[in-house]
Design a protein around this motif. Sequence first.
Motif: not given
Length: 174
Positions: A115-117, A128, A130, A145
């Motif tokens: 995960y990007s976050h 945000t 993700v 996303n």
Amino acid sequence: PLTVSCASAVPAPNIALVTATDNCGGTITITHIGDVITNQTCPNRFTLTRTYRATDVCGNFSECTQVITVNDNTAPVITCPANITVTTPFGSCVAVVNFAATATDNCGGAITFTYSHAPGSAFPIGVTTVTATATDACGNSSSCNFTITVIDAQAPVITQQPTNRTVCVGQNAT
């Protein structure tokens, strides 16, 4: 030759697919000698060489091979969670949000998620995006996303206010 996507799709040896003739006639016995796996780079990407043998009544034999290529190049199908909206807890300007994407793979097996976050991390007020990525054992991957919206649900607190004053009519007040 045969090409399949997954190891589970490799057919069992089948001597009925092999035919042989002999110049002297008589019964020919066909057997499966074995399978040899080479060039394996992951559980679902390799070459299998299958050997069959035809033997006549005098013990003379000849062999043939079948090459089966297993090549998983299909990415997992990933599903992101729906967009998430949360409010900050009292006294905080961030919110901790947990989430998880899901995925299926044509060959089964373990799927790794990145995960990007990170799930369970603190997200600031605002929106945000993700990105979630699912990767199978052969390195095929797909992404999706979703957004996390954090709302500041706390009213501001007045910490200082002017003192009360008395002013006579006709005088200026500040």
